[in-house]
Design an enzyme around this catalytic site. Structure first.
Site, PDB file in Angstrom:
ATOM      1  CD  GLU A 215     128.053  29.349  21.032  1.00  0.00           C
ATOM      2  OE1 GLU A 215     127.861  30.210  21.924  1.00  0.00           O
ATOM      3  OE2 GLU A 215     127.358  28.332  20.932  1.00  0.00           O
ATOM      4  CB  CYS A 249     131.423  36.206  25.271  1.00  0.00           C
ATOM      5  SG  CYS A 249     131.241  34.562  25.980  1.00  0.00           S
TER       6      CYS A 249
HETATM    7  P1  NAD Z   1     136.992  38.250  16.385  1.00  0.00           P
HETATM    8  O1  NAD Z   1     135.634  38.069  15.786  1.00  0.00           O
HETATM    9  O2  NAD Z   1     137.753  39.469  16.035  1.00  0.00           O
HETATM   10  O3  NAD Z   1     137.944  37.006  15.994  1.00  0.00           O
HETATM   11  C1  NAD Z   1     137.574  35.667  16.190  1.00  0.00           C
HETATM   12  C2  NAD Z   1     138.292  34.785  15.181  1.00  0.00           C
HETATM   13  O4  NAD Z   1     137.904  35.178  13.869  1.00  0.00           O
HETATM   14  C3  NAD Z   1     139.812  34.842  15.231  1.00  0.00           C
HETATM   15  O5  NAD Z   1     140.332  33.528  15.090  1.00  0.00           O
HETATM   16  C4  NAD Z   1     140.180  35.706  14.026  1.00  0.00           C
HETATM   17  O6  NAD Z   1     141.413  35.337  13.427  1.00  0.00           O
HETATM   18  C5  NAD Z   1     139.045  35.449  13.068  1.00  0.00           C
HETATM   19  N1  NAD Z   1     138.729  36.637  12.250  1.00  0.00           N
HETATM   20  C6  NAD Z   1     138.812  37.945  12.631  1.00  0.00           C
HETATM   21  N2  NAD Z   1     138.445  38.756  11.612  1.00  0.00           N
HETATM   22  C7  NAD Z   1     138.121  37.954  10.579  1.00  0.00           C
HETATM   23  C8  NAD Z   1     137.667  38.189   9.238  1.00  0.00           C
HETATM   24  N3  NAD Z   1     137.487  39.425   8.789  1.00  0.00           N
HETATM   25  N4  NAD Z   1     137.433  37.119   8.442  1.00  0.00           N
HETATM   26  C9  NAD Z   1     137.605  35.852   8.884  1.00  0.00           C
HETATM   27  N5  NAD Z   1     138.045  35.576  10.128  1.00  0.00           N
HETATM   28  C10 NAD Z   1     138.300  36.596  10.976  1.00  0.00           C
HETATM   29  O7  NAD Z   1     136.767  38.120  17.960  1.00  0.00           O
HETATM   30  P2  NAD Z   1     137.827  38.268  19.129  1.00  0.00           P
HETATM   31  O8  NAD Z   1     138.259  39.681  19.239  1.00  0.00           O
HETATM   32  O9  NAD Z   1     138.878  37.224  19.035  1.00  0.00           O
HETATM   33  O10 NAD Z   1     136.882  37.905  20.393  1.00  0.00           O
HETATM   34  C11 NAD Z   1     136.022  38.816  20.981  1.00  0.00           C
HETATM   35  C12 NAD Z   1     134.587  38.643  20.546  1.00  0.00           C
HETATM   36  O11 NAD Z   1     134.195  37.296  20.670  1.00  0.00           O
HETATM   37  C13 NAD Z   1     133.632  39.425  21.441  1.00  0.00           C
HETATM   38  O12 NAD Z   1     132.620  40.001  20.653  1.00  0.00           O
HETATM   39  C14 NAD Z   1     133.050  38.361  22.357  1.00  0.00           C
HETATM   40  O13 NAD Z   1     131.810  38.680  22.922  1.00  0.00           O
HETATM   41  C15 NAD Z   1     132.982  37.197  21.432  1.00  0.00           C
HETATM   42  N6  NAD Z   1     132.977  35.932  22.167  1.00  0.00           N
HETATM   43  C16 NAD Z   1     131.863  35.166  22.169  1.00  0.00           C
HETATM   44  C17 NAD Z   1     131.842  33.992  22.898  1.00  0.00           C
HETATM   45  C18 NAD Z   1     130.642  33.096  22.939  1.00  0.00           C
HETATM   46  O14 NAD Z   1     130.785  31.968  23.406  1.00  0.00           O
HETATM   47  N7  NAD Z   1     129.484  33.518  22.497  1.00  0.00           N
HETATM   48  C19 NAD Z   1     132.970  33.610  23.614  1.00  0.00           C
HETATM   49  C20 NAD Z   1     134.089  34.427  23.580  1.00  0.00           C
HETATM   50  C21 NAD Z   1     134.094  35.582  22.853  1.00  0.00           C
END
Ligand code: NAD
Length: 469
Positions: A215, A249
């Site tokens: 997602e 998002c």
């Molecule tokens: P992110 O991808 O930075 O982090 C999400 C999760 O992944 C966190 O738990 C983090 O600890 C983990 N993570 C981060 N880097 C990682 C890596 N290198 N390896 C493994 N795990 C890792 O996202 P965020 O900043 O928490 O959220 C914002 C993003 O999420 C935006 O792009 C937004 O559009 C998206 N989002 C999508 C939805 C949806 O339902 N489609 C909902 C909310 C947010």
């Protein structure tokens, strides 16, 4: 291997050993667990969750109730009402060539699942998928974001209280923890976050051929046609954009507006924003904050970058580093190479671009990655139809925004860069299940006529089968 890796593997193995037991629980047993989670969210831990998320980024109580607690409670209620029928074997038709057999689909659990969630809707995006995973009969390890630590701590308390960790466990931790967990051979990973990290997750999953739901996010356009009732549109748009401080998002990322109504739009947008968040939004209890200094700096760099590119700050543009506050901001005349038009904004800044023809709109949108959401405001059916038919997007809402997320009869998810797979209701249940095909032979049937040795008669029979059946 360090101690924590060992712990994750031990936990994973405990869930692996327990998965068949959990997978064979009845719908009534699963409903009991869902009801316990519902009670924790609605009553026992509601205030603690509201306080925790307020500490994390000053999220207003009403928004927590509506977009975190209510959404998960609704997901639970929907699963409770439908689980019995979802778990029934789904009979399918039998083709005449398979006379003497019957077939059905059995939704079986995938097994041991990992749910990695982001910080922006920490309760909703951790417990929402958990509901689907429990409904489908899986064991689950949850890894919420390290950026909303207060909320994660309360969620950990809830999980510890309601579940044995060989069924559901929550691990608090950062990127490193996530990376260690991703090494384990889960049966399914449900990840919500950025497209960049989505690629890392998918790569790790590929090692074990683990199925994934991704997602993700990206830039969601909002198209405003000249037939639009601007006043009505603005009511929804200002709310949808500044809800959760734009850290949504499916928030409108940028607006494409017909040139002839731009001035009217700008004026109405300013008036409505001040009405919702007051003359001084910094003091408004309806306006949350940017989650941390890193994201604050990122967003300030977008504003400053737009200014140096001669953009017009129509509203806001001011900020305060101490409190991670950025004013609700509307910017026009933004050049194509400005950061605001290149990166997902994920904050309270809305750039607007004008257009004169629908082809311009279609060319622009279709030259970019497929968005998670595409919004269209119009009172012109032909325009709406053309936009929907000539573009691709995870979801669309006509004459409003964000509402498509809250109808659990609709699948929620993106397409390619904005995501793979769907969440919510039956679609979420399906994502955490394997649709297993079962065919049962009852009587001899016509098939034995085709068994070896292959005679001329049987060859004719096969030819006739290909032609007629
Ligand atoms: P992110 O991808 O930075 O982090 C999400 C999760 O992944 C966190 O738990 C983090 O600890 C983990 N993570 C981060 N880097 C990682 C890596 N290198 N390896 C493994 N795990 C890792 O996202 P965020 O900043 O928490 O959220 C914002 C993003 O999420 C935006 O792009 C937004 O559009 C998206 N989002 C999508 C939805 C949806 O339902 N489609 C909902 C909310 C947010």
């Amino acid at each position: 291997m360090n101690d924590s890796n060992n712990t994750y593997e031990t936990l994973f193995n405990a869930q692996k050993a327990n998965q068949y037991h959990i997978g064979q629980t009845s719908y009534k047993e699963r409903i009991k667990k869902l009801k316990a989670l519902k009670l924790a969210l609605e009553k026992t831990y509601r205030y603690e969750l509201i306080e925790a998320i307020y500490k994390d980024f000053k999220k207003p109580k009403l928004e927590t109730d509506l977009t975190e607690i209510y959404i998960v409670v609704k997901e639970i209620k929907y699963a409770i009402s439908n689980l019995k029928s979802w778990l029934k074997n789904q009979s399918v038709e039998t083709p005449i060539t398979l006379l003497g057999t019957s077939s059905y689909i059995k939704y079986e659990p995938k097994g041991v699942c990992l749910i990695i969630s982001p910080w922006n809707y920490p309760i909703n995006l951790t417990f929402g998928p958990l509901v689907s995973a429990i409904a489908a009969g899986n064991t689950v390890i949850l890894k919420p974001s390290e950026m909303t630590t207060n909320t994660s701590a309360v969620m950990a308390k809830i999980v510890n209280e309601l579940f044995n960790n060989n069924e559901v466990a929550l691990i608090e931790g950062d990127v490193e923890v996530s990376q260690e967990l991703l090494k384990l051979p889960f049966n399914h990973i449900f990840f919500t976050g950025s497209p960049a990290v989505g690629k890392i997750v998918m790569q790790a999953a590929a090692k074990h051929l683990t199925s994934v739901t991704l997602e993700l996010g990206g830039k969601s356009p909002t198209i405003i046609h000249e037939s639009t009732n601007i006043k009505a549109a603005i009511q929804n748009l200002v709310w949808g954009k500044f809800l959760n401080n734009g850290q949504t998002c499916i928030a409108p990322d940028y607006v494409l507006i017909h040139e002839s109504i731009k001035s009217e739009f700008v004026e109405a947008f300013k008036t409505k924003t001040l009405e919702y968040y007051s003359e001084n939004p910094m003091t408004s209890e309806s306006f949350s904050r940017i989650v941390n200094g890193k994201h604050f700096k990122r967003l300030v760099s977008y504003i400053e970058n737009a200014k140096t590119n001669n953009a017009n700050i129509e509203l806001g543009g001011d900020y305060d580093e101490v409190s991670n506050y950025i004013a609700p901001t509307l910017i026009s005349n933004v050049s194509e190479d400005a950061l605001l038009m290149k990166e997902e904004i994920f904050g309270p800044i809305l750039p607007i671009k004008t257009y004169t023809s629908i082809d311009e709109v279609l060319d622009y949108i279709n030259s970019k990655e497929k968005p998670l959401a595409l919004y269209v405001y119009a009172n012109n059916k032909k325009f709406i139809k053309t936009i929907i038919n000539s573009t691709r997007a995870g979801s669309t809402c006509v004459n409003s925004n964000a509402l498509q997320y809250s109808n659990h009869n609709l699948p929620f998810g993106g397409s390619n860069n904005s995501g793979i797979g769907k969440a919510h209701g039956f679609f979420g249940f399906q994502e955490f299940s394997n649709a297993r095909s079962v065919l049962k032979k009852h009587t001899v049937g016509p098939l034995h006529l085709l068994f070896p040795p292959y005679t001329k008669f049987k060859e004719k029979l096969v030819k006739a089968t290909i032609k007629w059946f």
